[in-house]
Enzyme design. Structure first.
Site, PDB file in Angstrom:
ATOM      1  CG  ASN A   9      47.061  50.958  37.282  1.00 15.08           C
ATOM      2  OD1 ASN A   9      47.409  50.995  36.038  1.00 15.08           O
ATOM      3  ND2 ASN A   9      47.942  51.503  38.331  1.00 15.08           N
ATOM      4  CD1 TRP A  10      44.659  46.776  32.478  1.00 14.98           C
ATOM      5  CD2 TRP A  10      45.218  47.148  30.399  1.00 14.98           C
ATOM      6  NE1 TRP A  10      43.615  46.861  31.633  1.00 14.98           N
ATOM      7  CE2 TRP A  10      43.877  46.656  30.274  1.00 14.98           C
ATOM      8  CE3 TRP A  10      45.848  47.375  28.998  1.00 14.98           C
ATOM      9  CZ2 TRP A  10      43.206  46.341  29.254  1.00 14.98           C
ATOM     10  CZ3 TRP A  10      45.090  46.899  28.066  1.00 14.98           C
ATOM     11  CH2 TRP A  10      43.903  46.595  27.857  1.00 14.98           C
ATOM     12  CE  LYS A  11      49.568  48.539  39.604  1.00 10.00           C
ATOM     13  NZ  LYS A  11      50.282  48.054  40.795  1.00 10.00           N
ATOM     14  CG  HIS A  98      49.736  53.960  41.193  1.00  5.40           C
ATOM     15  ND1 HIS A  98      50.733  53.310  41.784  1.00  5.40           N
ATOM     16  CD2 HIS A  98      48.764  53.108  41.206  1.00  5.40           C
ATOM     17  CE1 HIS A  98      50.601  51.905  41.958  1.00  5.40           C
ATOM     18  NE2 HIS A  98      49.203  51.827  41.554  1.00  5.40           N
ATOM     19  CD  GLU A 100      53.179  50.518  41.092  1.00  4.12           C
ATOM     20  OE1 GLU A 100      52.628  50.783  39.785  1.00  4.12           O
ATOM     21  OE2 GLU A 100      52.558  49.587  41.583  1.00  4.12           O
ATOM     22  CD  GLU A 170      45.912  51.661  44.249  1.00  2.00           C
ATOM     23  OE1 GLU A 170      45.632  50.728  43.661  1.00  2.00           O
ATOM     24  OE2 GLU A 170      46.991  52.306  43.799  1.00  2.00           O
ATOM     25  N   GLY A 176      50.656  44.499  44.981  1.00  3.66           N
ATOM     26  CA  GLY A 176      51.271  43.474  44.258  1.00  3.66           C
ATOM     27  C   GLY A 176      51.991  42.650  45.213  1.00  3.66           C
ATOM     28  CB  SER A 216      46.664  42.209  47.024  1.00  2.89           C
ATOM     29  OG  SER A 216      47.870  42.369  46.791  1.00  2.89           O
ATOM     30  N   GLY A 237      45.028  45.961  40.075  1.00  2.00           N
ATOM     31  CA  GLY A 237      46.373  45.911  39.192  1.00  2.00           C
ATOM     32  C   GLY A 237      46.390  44.449  38.716  1.00  2.00           C
ATOM     33  N   GLY A 238      47.042  43.653  39.414  1.00  2.00           N
ATOM     34  CA  GLY A 238      47.280  42.308  38.757  1.00  2.00           C
ATOM     35  C   GLY A 238      46.132  41.700  38.169  1.00  2.00           C
TER      36      GLY A 238
HETATM   37  P1  13P Z   1      47.510  44.878  42.546  1.00  2.10           P
HETATM   38  O1  13P Z   1      46.277  44.770  42.422  1.00  2.10           O
HETATM   39  O2  13P Z   1      48.496  44.286  41.748  1.00  2.10           O
HETATM   40  O3  13P Z   1      48.204  44.906  43.901  1.00  2.10           O
HETATM   41  O4  13P Z   1      47.843  46.701  42.273  1.00  2.10           O
HETATM   42  C1  13P Z   1      47.060  47.611  42.942  1.00  2.10           C
HETATM   43  C2  13P Z   1      47.365  48.784  42.409  1.00  2.10           C
HETATM   44  O5  13P Z   1      48.652  49.264  42.344  1.00  2.10           O
HETATM   45  C3  13P Z   1      46.296  49.410  41.539  1.00  2.10           C
HETATM   46  O6  13P Z   1      46.691  50.675  41.017  1.00  2.10           O
END
Ligand code: 13P
Length: 254
Positions: A9-11, A98, A100, A170, A176, A216, A237-238
């Protein structure tokens, strides 16, 4: 055997040029380095979906997905993108709920249930996210919170529909933050979620549902997480923003 899925997920990251470069690298590296059967899903921002989907169209191991969609089919909803539009550019998955989106955009379970319906109606697969905050874990209400997210978001579906859903656990406190849930903590929740699905539907069906862990995930912790019996992949994510770290996570899936 349950399908294993590693999704990136590139956000809200990457220009088109940067994103296309990353996908080309990923595609080449996976061809050279990964012979396993997990499906790898690339989830860029909406504006890149058409180009990314075209670039990976001839690679059966790769799929694309969107980070969100409207609960409506079409109409006067300025700024929104429908599940049908997402499907029309060749995507297979849509992330729904998600944390967020829940936190910053006020998305709640009843609304997310409508989005799940929109995704299924378009013939796509939702990746439905759930997860507790740090406060909820510390006051021991996490099981209750998760049960509410799962039942209110998904349990209106019939057997055939729920089989199209991927669940992603999650924990908000792990997203993050560099703080991953321990394998034991993640496994406990994944088994709990599968148990809820088994109770509502049946055990055989629950055994078919892919449940990803997110929060993470890195190459260093992926293999241990993936070895747990109820963890069927990751929503990253990251570490999905660089080809080397993302490919190493994929390779951790035996
Ligand atoms: P991180 O891997 O950056 O913690 O993000 C996880 C995430 O929210 C994937 O949707």
């Amino acid at each position: 055997m349950r399908k294993k899925i590693i999704a990136g997920n590139w956000k809200m990251n990457k220009t088109l040029e940067e994103g296309m470069g990353l996908v080309s690298e990923l595609s080449n590296m996976l061809k050279d380095e990964y012979q396993g059967s997990a499906e790898v899903v690339i989830i860029p921002p909406f504006v890149h979906l058409n180009a990314v989907s075209k670039l990976i169209a001839d690679n059966p191991r790769l799929a694309s997905g969107a980070q969100n969609c409207s609960n409506h089919k079409s109409g006067a909803y300025t700024g929104e993108v429908s599940a049908g539009m997402i499907g029309s550019v060749g995507c297979k998955y849509v992330i729904i709920g998600h944390s967020e989106r829940r936190q910053y955009f006020g998305e709640h379970n009843a609304w997310l249930a409508q989005k799940i319906d929109a995704v299924l109606t378009a013939g796509l697969n939702p990746i439905y996210c759930c997860g507790e905050t740090l406060e909820e874990r510390e006051n021991n209400s996490h099981f209750e919170v998760l049960e509410k997210q799962i039942s209110e978001g998904l349990f209106h579906l019939n057997d055939d529909q729920i089989k199209q859903v991927v669940v992603a656990y999650e924990p908000v406190w792990a997203i993050g933050t560099g703080k991953t849930a321990s394998t034991a903590q993640a496994q406990e929740i994944h088994a709990f979620i599968r148990g809820l699905i088994s109770k509502k539907y049946n055990e055989a069906l629950a055994q078919e549902i892919t449940i990803q862990y997110g929060g993470s995930v890195k190459a260093e912790n992926a293999a241990e997480l993936f070895a747990a019996p109820d963890i069927d992949g990751a929503l990253v994510g990251g570490a999905a923003l660089q080809s080397r770290s993302f490919v190493d996570i994929v390779k951790a899936m035996a």
